[in-house]
Design an enzyme around this catalytic site. Structure first.
Site, short mmCIF file in Angstrom:
data_model
loop_
_atom_site.label_atom_id
_atom_site.label_comp_id
_atom_site.label_asym_id
_atom_site.label_seq_id
_atom_site.Cartn_x
_atom_site.Cartn_y
_atom_site.Cartn_z
N ASP A 29 -18.56 22.69 11.88
CA ASP A 29 -17.40 22.72 12.39
C ASP A 29 -17.34 22.90 14.08
O ASP A 29 -18.14 24.04 14.63
CB ASP A 29 -16.77 24.14 11.90
CG ASP A 29 -14.99 24.42 12.44
OD1 ASP A 29 -14.90 23.71 13.23
OD2 ASP A 29 -14.64 25.51 12.12
N HIS A 79 -36.33 11.58 17.29
CA HIS A 79 -36.74 12.20 15.96
C HIS A 79 -38.11 12.83 16.27
O HIS A 79 -38.31 13.87 15.51
CB HIS A 79 -37.14 11.22 15.02
CG HIS A 79 -36.83 11.66 13.73
ND1 HIS A 79 -37.29 12.86 13.16
CD2 HIS A 79 -36.50 10.82 12.43
CE1 HIS A 79 -37.04 12.97 11.98
NE2 HIS A 79 -36.54 11.99 11.58
#
Length: 841
Positions: A766, A548
């Site tokens: 995608d 993170h």
């Protein structure tokens, strides 16, 4: 760690075996083996094999004849090897030095001691392990080489028997536990069986990059210990060793010759080793991280002293029938380091061998010296695992092109303590329409690994390693070592996960490389872990875990969009990544301009109602458009048109959760929400910035105030918490406070922490197989998220996954229902995710 494989097949034409006796008379006597030599686990034949190229200078000389003569000469000095073993009372083994000879076979093989068609040859040896260990075998083979080359006189290192030095003491004194001879409980669990028809064999190469990536300066250890600990942990994870409480072991050989107090003379060629054993539960090995495994291995090696080896001899003497260490192999990784044995430096007169080492590796394996295709020296580890487990073996994927080698400081927002962990995002994809030129017709594992290597050229800091400097400051060392990548298969279909996916995703541990945790060691280890799991239906799961400190949710979305663009044929990402972490560095001198309650501890944190070890229940709650409209209607008139959907839902859930946890009315409780500062800073962050640009809106009140006053009060607190941090200089003030306070954690006790992911577009990815069916965190713990979701009726709304102790969850549901009836009508539903597919993955 790229796997190395071969599919070569050929047929050897063997001559009749013959006995080669010593070339001169030798003593006929009985020579007892040591009590290390004659243990049951060494009663087999250990193989070694050496490959040699053709040498034009040796034209006309037959390697078989040369080696056979050298063997007869060597057996004059190593005459016990020409004898036969006899078993006497107590299963004690002695060598009857009969000089009967060693078996010798000549052969030819139709590939370009076995003569090869190219003029080279192969020297293969199989020796009774009771007679010699790896060091002893190589001493004998080196003597063969000297005699084959015509070196005059006796071997440079004369052989020494001296097995009496490792006999059991009288009386025996067993001073160590010797786990290597004891079976773990339930030895049948997670055992790799030699007769398993699915076993696959591959060799994995650890070169300079991999070894550098694994180096942990805080643990003093050798290259062998480093690689062994890493493979132990990977192997245990790949085999799914039973439950968390089941034991997983590593068992490795320690050579007594190198021990400080070793009494063994130069030339000793018997077995002079003991097994170091490190044991941990599968859960400890999984959750403790690489450093935990490395410390266990280093500690196990340190325990092997000469006293330990003498204790082995005593144990073998007093134990019934000289025990076998084989039964302890259940759930054990057995490995030997032969990188210093000298296998690769044997010359029979045709030059140094092309390869020298063990011929096979089964359940026990070795560390061997080797080179990769680029000529880099490293360590080769042959592995033998069931096919399904082998597929989970991780590898490092480096940038596909050279990248800058530099050190890049993280911002003072990035490196706060609370972000030092790995954040998961998981994506589910259908098989997709397969066109002739479509990536959807290809293997997603190969396609995505290739695209990952390409995208790391642009996002090259992610392929580096974090280092910690003075003041706990984190910097990225852009080493280009790479990120961890795992390809896997699961015998489950996408439909089996249910019609609507929400955290916690079922069987998350099967779909991610690392166990989920809100804290982790991030220094000196890979910064990104990816697992691509092919599903039985043709779809796949892309599981990502990123440090993170490197990126927040919008940054992860930007990175994933880039991966998708490169999969679909783009030469470069449409949004180029920008580092620019200096824009969020603390000022000098530090001058915080706001109070920052998010980094101030609550009073009496021990009065929290959630404790480590609590049995937690996970439930996602869906807020449909009608529910959100009802919440807006329940808001005070002055707030109805000002509040966002996030604020309406967050205030409602905070109030219900606080009531469910039954805090004392006077207890301080907090609300903490992540606020994205992009677009709010002056000057603004540049397009392409993928670091952490977040701060925390904080509301503070008492449990009594929150639960007894109307819903509008909670809503007002949440709105003000967000408004307070949306100034253009609040984030800069936070950076100053974090440095001034030593990079603290934000508070979590009696705090509801929530992030709005409805605009992060994590799901709108995608990768060449169409838009993801699901894209969001895999799990939730005490922190949660607002996620965009469509229900079974096609309504778009917000899902809030909640994690609470069992009884608190029951009260939370009751509180939701009561507030729904008393405050407004309709629209909030609980989803139960009892899918029952754990055993199918």
């Amino acid at each position: 760690m790229a796997p190395m494989a071969s599919s070569l097949t050929f047929k050897a034409r063997r001559g009749a075996p013959m006995l080669v006796a010593p070339a001169a008379a030798t003593p006929h006597e009985l020579k007892p083996l040591s009590d290390i030599d004659d243990q049951q686990g060494l009663r087999f034949y250990r193989s070694g094999i050496h490959f040699y190229r053709s040498d034009p200078a040796k034209a006309g000389q037959d390697p078989a004849a040369v080696v056979k003569k050298a063997l007869a000469d060597a057996l004059v000095y190593y005459y016990p090897l020409a004898g036969r073993l006899r078993e006497v009372e107590g299963r004690k083994l002695v060598v009857d030095c009969t000089a009967d000879g060693a078996v010798f076979v000549e052969a030819d093989a139709d590939v370009t001691v076995t003569r090869l068609r190219c003029g080279g040859f192969v020297f293969a040896l199989q020796i009774c392990h009771n007679m010699a260990d790896a060091a002893g075998v190589m001493q004998f083979v080196q003597a063969l080489g000297e005699l084959a080359r015509g070196v005059p006189g006796a071997p440079t290192v004369p052989p020494v028997w001296a097995r009496e030095l490792l006999l059991a003491r009288s009386p025996p004194r067993v001073t160590h536990a010797h786990l290597e001879y004891h079976c773990p409980e339930q030895p049948s669990a997670a055992v790799v069986r030699p007769d398993d028809a699915t076993l696959e064999r591959r060799a994995f190469f650890f070169g300079p990059r991999e070894l550098s990536a694994l180096r942990m300066p805080q643990v003093r250890c050798s290259r062998f210990e480093t690689v062994a600990a890493f493979v132990w942990r990977c192997r245990a994870a790949a085999l799914r060793c039973g439950g968390d409480a089941d034991e997983a072991r590593i068992q490795f050989v320690v050579n007594a010759r190198g021990l400080r107090d070793s009494p063994l003379p130069r030339g000793f060629y018997g077995n002079a080793f003991a097994f170091a054993v490190a044991a941990a539960t599968a859960g400890e090995l999984r959750d403790g991280g690489f450093a935990f495994a490395l410390q266990k291995v280093a500690a196990a090696k340190a325990e092997v002293t000469m006293e330990c080896i003498r204790s082995v001899a005593d144990f073998n003497m007093v134990s019934e029938r000289r025990p076998n260490f084989g039964p302890s192999a259940a759930r054990s990784y057995m490995v030997s380091d032969v990188t210093r044995a000298g296998f690769e430096n044997v010359d029979f007169g045709w030059g140094v061998n092309v390869y020298g080492g063990p011929a096979t590796a089964n359940l026990a394996t070795f560390h061997l010296k080797g080179r990769n295709e680029s000529g880099e020296e490293g360590i080769v580890v042959p592995m033998c695992l069931p096919a399904q487990a082998m597929e989970r073996e991780p590898e490092l994927v480096a940038p596909s092109k050279p990248t800058p080698r530099e050190r890049k400081p993280l911002s003072d927002i990035d490196d706060q303590e609370s972000l030092r962990f790995y954040r998961s995002v998981i994506y589910f994809f259908h098989h997709g329409p397969a066109g002739a030129d479509s990536s959807s017709s290809k293997d997603p594992v190969g396609v995505l690994k290739h695209a990952l290597a390409d995208v790391l050229v642009f996002y090259y800091p992610i392929a580096g390693r974090i280092r910690e400097e003075a003041g706990r400051k984190l910097v990225v060392d852009c080493t280009g070592e790479g990120v961890v990548f795992v390809g896997a298969d699961a015998d489950v279909r996408l439909d089996d996960f249910g019609s609507t996916l929400t955290p916690p995703i079922p069987c998350t541990g099967e779909l991610l490389c690392l166990p989920e945790s809100s804290s982790a060691t991030v220094v000196d280890r890979p910064l990104l872990y990816i697992q691509v799991t092919r599903l039985a239906c043709g779809g796949f799961v892309f599981g990502l875990q990123i440090c993170h400190c490197l990126a927040d949710a919008p940054g992860v979305g930007q990175f994933m969009t880039a991966v998708g663009e490169l999969v679909r044929g783009a030469a470069a990402p449409s949004v180029r990544p920008v580092w620019a972490r200096e824009l969020l560095a603390a000022r000098s001198p530090l001058r915080p301009t706001y109070e920052h309650p998010e980094y101030e501890a609550v009073a009496d944190p021990g009065k929290d109602r959630i404790f480590p070890g609590d049995v937690m229940l996970h439930r996602p709650f869906f807020f449909c458009p009608a529910a959100i409209a009802a919440l807006r209607k329940a808001a005070p008139p002055q707030l109805r048109n000002k509040c966002s959907r996030f604020e309406l839902v967050a205030a409602f859930v905070w109030r219900c959760r606080t009531a469910a946890l039954v805090y004392d009315p006077s207890d301080e409780v907090r609300f903490l929400c992540v606020v994205n500062a992009r677009g709010k800073l002056r000057p603004p962050l540049p397009e392409g910035f993928y670091g952490n640009a977040l701060t925390f809106g904080t509301a503070v009140t008492t449990a009594g105030e929150l639960c007894e006053r109307p819903y509008g009060h909670a809503l007002e607190l949440v709105r003000k918490a967000k408004e307070r941090v949306m100034t253009d200089d609040y984030l800069q003030s936070a950076a100053d406070v974090l440095v001034a306070k030593g990079r603290p954690r934000f508070t979590t006790a009696r705090t509801y922490l929530v992030t709005d992911l409805t605009k992060a577009r994590l799901h709108d990815i995608d990768l060449g197989w169409g838009t993801a069916v699901y894209g969001a965190p895999a799990t939730t713990t005490l922190a949660t998220f607002h996620m965009p979701t469509t229900n079974a009726e096609g309504e778009e709304g917000i899902t809030v996954p909640i994690c609470l102790p069992v009884q608190a969850m029951e009260r939370f549901i009751a509180e939701m229902e009561w507030l729904e009836k008393t405050t407004f009508s309709g629209g909030v539903s609980e989803r139960s995710l009892g899918l029952g597919i754990s055993s199918r993955l």
